[in-house]
Design an enzyme around this catalytic site. Structure first.
Site, PDB file in Angstrom:
ATOM      1  CB  CYS A 124      36.471  44.629  36.092  1.00 59.44           C
ATOM      2  SG  CYS A 124      37.409  43.116  35.887  1.00 59.44           S
ATOM      3  CB  CYS A 335      42.819  46.786  31.026  1.00 58.21           C
ATOM      4  SG  CYS A 335      44.575  46.864  31.033  1.00 58.21           S
TER       5      CYS A 335
END
Ligand code: SF4
Length: 343
Positions: A124, A335
Site C-alpha cells: 500500500c 485501492c
C-alpha cells in the site's frame, strides 16, 4: 474538542457535544438542536448564517468556535468518471485524498481517516508513507460536505488513507453525525468501514456501530499474511475471525473480506481452499481486488484466468465471492494507491 487554535470545530460535533458546548456558554439547551440543523441539514459554512441564533450568540460562537469547511485544493478526473479530491489542512502540511466513484445506480465516496497510516501494509502506497496524524470527525465529514457531488452520494466507505480502528473516536463521531436523525439521517447500511483487524477497536466498533464492516484479509496463511501485513503479529487473523464469529451477521449488517490478488503469492487454489476453510460458517462475502501495480510496491497483479479460477472455487464452496471493478486507476485513485500527492 478544542484544536491547536483554542477554538472548537463545530463540524463533526455530535448533538451531545454541542449540548455540552451550549451549557458551557450559558445558551439554552435547544440551541444545540438549532446548531445541528444549521450544520447538518442546511450545511451552512459560516456561523453568521445561523439566523435563528441571537446576534450575541453568533458573536460568542465566532469567538470560541468555527465551521471547519475546506474546499478541495485539487481534483483529478479519471477516464471512467472517478474523481480524486485532494484536501489540505494546517497550511498544506497535512494532505489527504477522497475518491468519488459514480456508478449506474449509486455514487460512493471513499474517505480518508488519517494522514498516512501506521499499519505499514507492504503493498500500500499510503502505508509506505508512514503516519502523519489523525483526522478529526470534522475533517472526515468535510470530505463529504465539500465536494460538488454531495447531493448525488448514496454510499460512503472508509477505505481511503488510514486505519479506521486506529482513529475510532473520530470515525464513530463522523458516522454518528451521518446516521443520527439530528444529523444527515443516512441508514448505517449506506456506510462501510474497513479495517485490517485491530481487535480492541474492532470489538468496540461492532458494539457501538451498525455500519457494514470490511476486513482486509489478503492471505489466509498466517506466516504469509505477516509478510504482507505487519498487523498480523499483534492481531492474528484467527483472533479477528474468532471475534467476528461472536456477532450475528445474518441481519442487515454486512460482513465482507477484501482480498487483493497478488501474482504467485496468494492467488492459487490452495489459498482459495484455505480461505474457504477459514471462513467456514461465517455469513460473509469476499471481494477480490486486482492489485494495482505501482513503482513503490514490488508486487505483480494476478492473471485474469487465475482470478476467475479463484473466484469460481470460492463460489463453488459456499463463499459468495465477487470481483471488485477497478476504478480510477489512471489517476492513482484505486485501492492502495492514495498518497496525498494530488498529481
Ligand atoms: Fe493503512 Fe489500509 Fe494502507 Fe494498510 S492498506 S497501510 S491499513 S491505508
Amino acid at each position: 474538542m478544542k484544536d491547536s487554535t483554542g477554538t472548537s470545530n463545530l463540524l463533526g460535533m455530535t448533538l451531545g457535544q454541542l449540548q455540552e458546548l451550549c451549557a458551557a456558554e450559558g445558551f439554552p439547551r435547544f440551541t444545540a438542536k438549532q446548531l445541528c440543523d444549521w450544520l447538518y441539514k442546511k450545511r451552512v459554512d459560516s456561523i453568521d448564517a445561523m439566523t435563528n441564533l441571537s446576534l450575541a450568540q453568533r458573536a460568542r460562537l465566532n469567538e470560541v468556535a468555527y465551521i471547519g469547511r475546506e474546499h478541495p485544493v485539487n481534483c483529478q478526473v479519471s477516464r471512467d468518471g472517478t474523481k480524486k479530491y485532494l484536501f489540505e489542512t494546517e497550511n498544506g502540511e497535512r494532505r489527504v485524498e477522497s475518491v468519488f466513484i459514480p456508478e449506474e445506480e449509486r455514487a460512493t465516496l471513499c474517505v480518508s481517516c488519517q494522514v498516512g497510516c501506521k499499519m505499514g501494509c507492504r503493498f500500500c502506497v499510503t502505508g509506505q508513507q508512514g503516519f502523519h496524524g489523525h483526522l478529526s470527525a470534522g475533517d472526515i465529514l468535510n470530505q463529504l460536505f465539500s465536494i460538488p457531488e454531495y447531493d448525488r452520494l448514496t454510499n460512503m466507505v472508509f477505505m481511503g488513507m488510514g486505519e479506521p480502528m486506529d482513529n475510532l473516536d473520530a470515525v464513530l463521531a463522523a458516522t454518528e453525525v451521518m446516521t443520527a436523525p439530528w444529523g444527515l439521517g443516512w441508514s448505517p447500511r449506506r456506510i462501510t468501514v474497513s479495517t485490517v483487524g485491530i481487535v480492541p477497536g474492532l470489538k468496540r466498533f461492532l458494539d457501538e456501530s451498525q455500519c457494514h464492516l470490511a476486513v482486509s484479509l489478503h492471505n489466509p496463511v498466517p506466516q504469509e499474511r505477516l509478510l504482507m501485513m505487519p498487523v498480523q503479529k499483534a492481531y492474528p487473523l484467527s483472533d479477528v475471525l474468532a471475534l467476528l464469529r461472536q456477532y450475528n451477521w445474518s441481519g442487515q449488517r454486512r460482513l465482507s473480506f477484501e482480498y487483493t490478488m497478488f501474482r504467485g503469492l496468494n492467488d492459487d487454489l490452495a489459498h482459495a481452499q484455505k480461505l474457504v476453510e477459514a471462513l467456514k460458517g461465517l455469513e460473509c462475502r469476499v471481494n477480490l481486488i486486482r492489485f494495482h501495480e505501482s513503482p513503490e510496491a514490488p508486487f505483480k497483479t494476478s492473471m485474469p484466468t487465475t482470478i476467475q479460477a479463484f473466484q469460481n472455487h470460492l463460489n463453488r464452496n459456499g463463499v459468495v465471492c465477487t470481483l471488485r471493478a477497478s476504478r480510477g486507476q489512471d489517476i492513482d485513485a484505486a485501492c492502495g494507491l492514495l498518497a496525498g500527492k494530488g498529481n
